[in-house]
Design a protein around this motif. Structure first.
Motif, PDB file in Angstrom:
ATOM      1  N   PRO A  30      25.890 -15.845  63.159  1.00 45.74           N
ATOM      2  CA  PRO A  30      26.579 -15.025  64.160  1.00 45.74           C
ATOM      3  C   PRO A  30      25.830 -15.001  65.493  1.00 45.74           C
ATOM      4  CG  PRO A  30      26.447 -13.871  62.066  1.00 45.74           C
ATOM      5  CD  PRO A  30      25.549 -15.059  61.954  1.00 45.74           C
ATOM      6  N   ARG A  31      26.552 -14.878  66.570  1.00 44.53           N
ATOM      7  CA  ARG A  31      25.927 -14.934  67.894  1.00 44.53           C
ATOM      8  C   ARG A  31      25.161 -13.657  68.226  1.00 44.53           C
ATOM      9  NH1 ARG A  31      27.204 -19.370  70.724  1.00 44.53           N
ATOM     10  NH2 ARG A  31      26.303 -18.460  72.617  1.00 44.53           N
ATOM     11  N   SER A  32      25.372 -12.596  67.468  1.00 51.71           N
ATOM     12  CA  SER A  32      24.650 -11.360  67.758  1.00 51.71           C
ATOM     13  C   SER A  32      24.352 -10.614  66.461  1.00 51.71           C
ATOM     14  CB  SER A  32      25.467 -10.461  68.694  1.00 51.71           C
ATOM     15  OG  SER A  32      26.594  -9.936  68.016  1.00 51.71           O
ATOM     16  N   ARG A  33      23.360  -9.712  66.527  1.00 53.26           N
ATOM     17  CA  ARG A  33      23.053  -8.865  65.369  1.00 53.26           C
ATOM     18  C   ARG A  33      24.209  -7.920  65.069  1.00 53.26           C
ATOM     19  NH1 ARG A  33      17.080  -6.910  67.394  1.00 53.26           N
ATOM     20  NH2 ARG A  33      16.311  -8.976  67.969  1.00 53.26           N
TER      21      ARG A  33
ATOM     22  N   ALA B  37      28.479  -6.185  61.368  1.00 48.77           N
ATOM     23  CA  ALA B  37      29.893  -5.968  61.051  1.00 48.77           C
ATOM     24  C   ALA B  37      30.325  -6.820  59.861  1.00 48.77           C
ATOM     25  CB  ALA B  37      30.752  -6.279  62.272  1.00 48.77           C
ATOM     26  N   ALA B  38      29.869  -8.073  59.823  1.00 47.43           N
ATOM     27  CA  ALA B  38      30.252  -8.972  58.735  1.00 47.43           C
ATOM     28  C   ALA B  38      29.692  -8.506  57.396  1.00 47.43           C
ATOM     29  CB  ALA B  38      29.766 -10.393  59.041  1.00 47.43           C
ATOM     30  N   LEU B  39      28.439  -8.097  57.386  1.00 44.34           N
ATOM     31  CA  LEU B  39      27.830  -7.647  56.132  1.00 44.34           C
ATOM     32  C   LEU B  39      28.475  -6.351  55.651  1.00 44.34           C
ATOM     33  CD1 LEU B  39      24.033  -8.437  56.701  1.00 44.34           C
ATOM     34  CD2 LEU B  39      25.801  -9.824  55.606  1.00 44.34           C
TER      35      LEU B  39
ATOM     36  N   ALA C 223      19.868 -19.014  65.142  1.00 44.15           N
ATOM     37  CA  ALA C 223      20.322 -17.941  66.020  1.00 44.15           C
ATOM     38  C   ALA C 223      20.273 -18.414  67.472  1.00 44.15           C
ATOM     39  CB  ALA C 223      19.442 -16.712  65.833  1.00 44.15           C
ATOM     40  N   VAL C 224      21.189 -17.895  68.263  1.00 37.91           N
ATOM     41  CA  VAL C 224      21.283 -18.276  69.676  1.00 37.91           C
ATOM     42  C   VAL C 224      20.691 -17.175  70.537  1.00 37.91           C
ATOM     43  CG1 VAL C 224      22.855 -18.810  71.582  1.00 37.91           C
ATOM     44  CG2 VAL C 224      23.330 -19.689  69.280  1.00 37.91           C
ATOM     45  N   ASN C 225      19.769 -17.555  71.416  1.00 33.46           N
ATOM     46  CA  ASN C 225      19.173 -16.602  72.343  1.00 33.46           C
ATOM     47  C   ASN C 225      20.050 -16.519  73.594  1.00 33.46           C
ATOM     48  OD1 ASN C 225      17.649 -15.099  74.102  1.00 33.46           O
ATOM     49  ND2 ASN C 225      15.770 -16.281  73.850  1.00 33.46           N
ATOM     50  N   PRO C 226      20.762 -15.427  73.802  1.00 30.89           N
ATOM     51  CA  PRO C 226      21.688 -15.345  74.948  1.00 30.89           C
ATOM     52  C   PRO C 226      20.977 -15.335  76.287  1.00 30.89           C
ATOM     53  CG  PRO C 226      21.485 -13.206  73.876  1.00 30.89           C
ATOM     54  CD  PRO C 226      20.750 -14.178  73.008  1.00 30.89           C
ATOM     55  N   ASP C 227      19.684 -15.045  76.282  1.00 34.41           N
ATOM     56  CA  ASP C 227      18.948 -14.962  77.546  1.00 34.41           C
ATOM     57  C   ASP C 227      18.239 -16.268  77.909  1.00 34.41           C
ATOM     58  OD1 ASP C 227      19.611 -12.233  77.795  1.00 34.41           O
ATOM     59  OD2 ASP C 227      17.970 -11.689  76.458  1.00 34.41           O
ATOM     60  N   SER C 228      18.375 -17.282  77.060  1.00 34.92           N
ATOM     61  CA  SER C 228      17.657 -18.531  77.305  1.00 34.92           C
ATOM     62  C   SER C 228      18.471 -19.483  78.174  1.00 34.92           C
ATOM     63  CB  SER C 228      17.314 -19.219  75.988  1.00 34.92           C
ATOM     64  OG  SER C 228      16.752 -20.491  76.229  1.00 34.92           O
ATOM     65  N   ASP C 229      17.823 -20.069  79.143  1.00 38.01           N
ATOM     66  CA  ASP C 229      18.429 -21.075  80.015  1.00 38.01           C
ATOM     67  C   ASP C 229      17.686 -22.406  79.885  1.00 38.01           C
ATOM     68  OD1 ASP C 229      20.530 -21.497  81.743  1.00 38.01           O
ATOM     69  OD2 ASP C 229      19.350 -21.127  83.556  1.00 38.01           O
ATOM     70  N   ASP C 230      16.906 -22.532  78.815  1.00 37.16           N
ATOM     71  CA  ASP C 230      16.017 -23.689  78.672  1.00 37.16           C
ATOM     72  C   ASP C 230      16.755 -25.020  78.694  1.00 37.16           C
ATOM     73  OD1 ASP C 230      13.760 -22.051  78.446  1.00 37.16           O
ATOM     74  OD2 ASP C 230      13.981 -21.891  76.267  1.00 37.16           O
TER      75      ASP C 230
ATOM     76  N   ARG D 226      11.822 -17.097  64.877  1.00 39.01           N
ATOM     77  CA  ARG D 226      11.175 -16.375  63.772  1.00 39.01           C
ATOM     78  C   ARG D 226      11.366 -14.866  63.928  1.00 39.01           C
ATOM     79  NH1 ARG D 226       5.612 -19.365  61.956  1.00 39.01           N
ATOM     80  NH2 ARG D 226       5.518 -17.470  60.714  1.00 39.01           N
ATOM     81  N   LYS D 227      11.167 -14.348  65.133  1.00 38.83           N
ATOM     82  CA  LYS D 227      11.329 -12.911  65.360  1.00 38.83           C
ATOM     83  C   LYS D 227      12.772 -12.471  65.139  1.00 38.83           C
ATOM     84  CE  LYS D 227       7.513 -12.454  68.673  1.00 38.83           C
ATOM     85  NZ  LYS D 227       7.136 -12.182  70.090  1.00 38.83           N
ATOM     86  N   GLU D 228      13.717 -13.274  65.619  1.00 37.19           N
ATOM     87  CA  GLU D 228      15.125 -12.925  65.468  1.00 37.19           C
ATOM     88  C   GLU D 228      15.538 -12.928  63.998  1.00 37.19           C
ATOM     89  OE1 GLU D 228      19.015 -11.833  66.613  1.00 37.19           O
ATOM     90  OE2 GLU D 228      17.069 -11.724  67.629  1.00 37.19           O
ATOM     91  N   ILE D 229      15.044 -13.877  63.233  1.00 35.86           N
ATOM     92  CA  ILE D 229      15.371 -13.941  61.810  1.00 35.86           C
ATOM     93  C   ILE D 229      14.811 -12.723  61.075  1.00 35.86           C
ATOM     94  CG2 ILE D 229      14.819 -15.199  59.684  1.00 35.86           C
ATOM     95  CD1 ILE D 229      15.186 -17.775  61.376  1.00 35.86           C
ATOM     96  N   ARG D 230      13.605 -12.279  61.467  1.00 35.06           N
ATOM     97  CA  ARG D 230      13.046 -11.076  60.836  1.00 35.06           C
ATOM     98  C   ARG D 230      13.941  -9.867  61.087  1.00 35.06           C
ATOM     99  NH1 ARG D 230       7.886 -13.181  62.421  1.00 35.06           N
ATOM    100  NH2 ARG D 230       7.854 -11.878  64.284  1.00 35.06           N
ATOM    101  N   GLU D 231      14.453  -9.742  62.313  1.00 38.08           N
ATOM    102  CA  GLU D 231      15.325  -8.614  62.626  1.00 38.08           C
ATOM    103  C   GLU D 231      16.635  -8.688  61.836  1.00 38.08           C
ATOM    104  OE1 GLU D 231      14.532  -5.952  64.368  1.00 38.08           O
ATOM    105  OE2 GLU D 231      12.539  -6.864  64.539  1.00 38.08           O
ATOM    106  N   ARG D 232      17.180  -9.874  61.701  1.00 34.77           N
ATOM    107  CA  ARG D 232      18.432 -10.022  60.961  1.00 34.77           C
ATOM    108  C   ARG D 232      18.202  -9.821  59.461  1.00 34.77           C
ATOM    109  NH1 ARG D 232      22.551 -13.961  64.060  1.00 34.77           N
ATOM    110  NH2 ARG D 232      21.918 -13.469  66.190  1.00 34.77           N
TER     111      ARG D 232
END
Length: 451
Positions: free
Chosen positions: A427-430, A435-437, A110-117, A357-363
């Motif tokens: 997907p770039r967002s939840r 929508a895909a599911l 997953a891509v974090n849109p807020d990351s500038d790392d 890990r947190k993002e995958i749990r949400e998805r």
């Protein structure tokens, strides 16, 4: 029309002509056989597959009836460009990044849109004394090694009495491990459903993959023992944690049972742990360290553009791999080493993995809501068993605008368990995932997505 470099793998005793048809179909689906390519002659196919010429003659006739191939008198047998299997491969290859298609096929993080790392790290590199340029130096390789050892230590893998070799990612490491530990033309044990990268590496090395059955916890020890005895294969490739594609994680008892089988049969294990840091489940190597090489990388958990990974294991297993410097560490990007080294020191690597890990749990929760609850631990991918043709379901999903992977692409052997793999992290967002599911859920249940 061109002659293909593809060659059939041995089919063994008791083979039927339909098994040959399945092998041709799977080769077309995977892209090993392309449209308009010429198949081997009947005699050559029979020789390589170890079956009678009459069996190949029946198989070619059936493949033609199924509109997979067509024979031309005096010229040979060719893959049809408009066959269903060829169309499926062509569609999969062509829609990557296409507007209007939601790609749930690629197992990317997953891509974090807020990351500038990454931008910050690359900008910092540009102001240094250019240590990131050129081939890796001894000092750069040491920094990369220390960074990978740090990540392995977090997985409970101590480097005591072990060695480590850097690779340019997991696929590169897998190829090197197979080449040095198994060798071209060998037999290798693998999960009956596996990731396309293993099948591609095996195809390139002319390795025959021997399918081992799976259940909800992964590899079945009894079937592993049976297949090892039957085939005399000595190398096993497996994904014990967040298995790809099923997402299963082995219990402690399953790891203990498998370790017993590995020792009793003298197997060498290549453990793919690229998803390991997304879960707390220990490695199989924790139970059978002396016979296991652990393969890992940072592309699934920290940053896909950092092409760096590692193989770690006992000295006697790593030594033949480490000796081939131009096969392994020579290909590693110096810039990747420098960025990862900084991130492991300043905590960025850990922070990015925690976010993943947190993002995958949400998805995973979204998938539970739309596809039905799963008892598996949250994974970047979900495998949905189906009772109809997975290829037709995948084709229907693609027609509706969503790309998924059918079990024909993931299966080892002629009759893999039916299902489709859905990448939840791609997907770039939840919202896009949701929508895909919503599109594929009714298709999987045998209804039109418009209903």
């Amino acid at each position: 029309m061109t002659t293909t470099e593809w060659r059939p793998h041995p089919l063994g005793d008791g083979v039927k002509y339909l098994d040959v048809v399945d092998q041709i179909r799977n080769a077309i689906r995977s892209g090993a056989l392309r449209p308009a390519e010429r198949l081997p002659t009947h005699r050559a196919f029979a020789r390589d597959a170890g079956v009678a010429i009459s069996t190949i003659t029946q198989a070619y006739a059936e493949a033609a009836r199924l509109h997979l191939v067509a024979g031309q008198v005096g010229r040979g047998t060719f893959v049809l460009a408009d066959s269903a299997d060829a169309a499926l491969f062509a569609a999969t290859a062509s829609v990557q990044g296409t507007d209007g298609i939601i790609d749930l096929s690629a197992n990317s993080p997953a891509v974090n849109p807020d990351s500038d790392d990454l931008r910050v790290a690359l900008a910092a590199l540009s102001t240094t004394n250019r240590v990131h340029e050129g081939y890796p130096s001894a000092a750069s390789l040491l920094r990369g090694r220390l960074a990978m050892e740090h990540l392995l230590d977090a997985r409970g893998i101590s480097m005591s009495n072990r060695d480590l070799v850097l690779t340019a990612g997991a696929q590169h490491g897998l190829f090197a491990a197979l080449l040095c530990l198994a060798g071209p033309g060998s037999r290798v044990l693998a999960e009956e459903l596996t990731f396309p990268g293993l099948k591609a590496a095996a195809r390139q090395l002319r390795i025959e993959l021997i399918p081992v059955r799976l259940d909800e916890e992964g590899l079945l020890p009894d079937d592993l023992a049976r297949q090892a005895r039957r085939t005399s294969a000595t190398v096993l490739v497996c994904v014990p944690t967040l298995q790809n594609p099923t997402g299963s994680c082995m219990s402690e008892q399953r790891r203990l049972n498998l370790a017993h089988v590995v020792r009793r049969n003298g197997l060498t294990v290549i453990e793919d742990d690229v998803y390991g840091s997304l879960q707390d489940s220990p490695c199989l190597a924790s139970e059978v360290a002396e016979r296991t090489v652990v393969l890992t990388s940072v592309s699934k958990t920290i940053e896909p553009s950092l092409r760096i990974g590692a193989l770690a294991g006992p000295l006697e297993l790593i030594s033949p791999i480490a000796a081939e410097v131009q096969l392994t560490s020579w290909s590693v990007s110096t810039a990747s080493i420098e960025v990862l080294s900084r991130w492991t020191v300043d905590g960025t690597a850990k922070r990015r993995t925690t976010w993943q890990r947190k993002e995958i749990r949400e998805r995973w929760r979204i998938a539970d809501q739309l596809l039905g609850r799963s008892d598996h631990a949250p994974a970047p991918h979900r495998y949905a068993a189906v009772d109809r043709s997975p290829d037709r379901i995948a084709a229907a999903c693609l027609e509706a605008g969503v790309l998924v992977v059918p079990s024909s692409v993931l299966g080892v052997g002629p009759k893999p368990p039916k299902g489709i793999r859905i990448s939840l992290a791609a997907p770039r967002s939840r919202a896009t995932l949701h929508a895909a599911l919503n599109i594929i859920q009714p298709i999987m249940r045998g209804r039109s997505s418009a209903q």
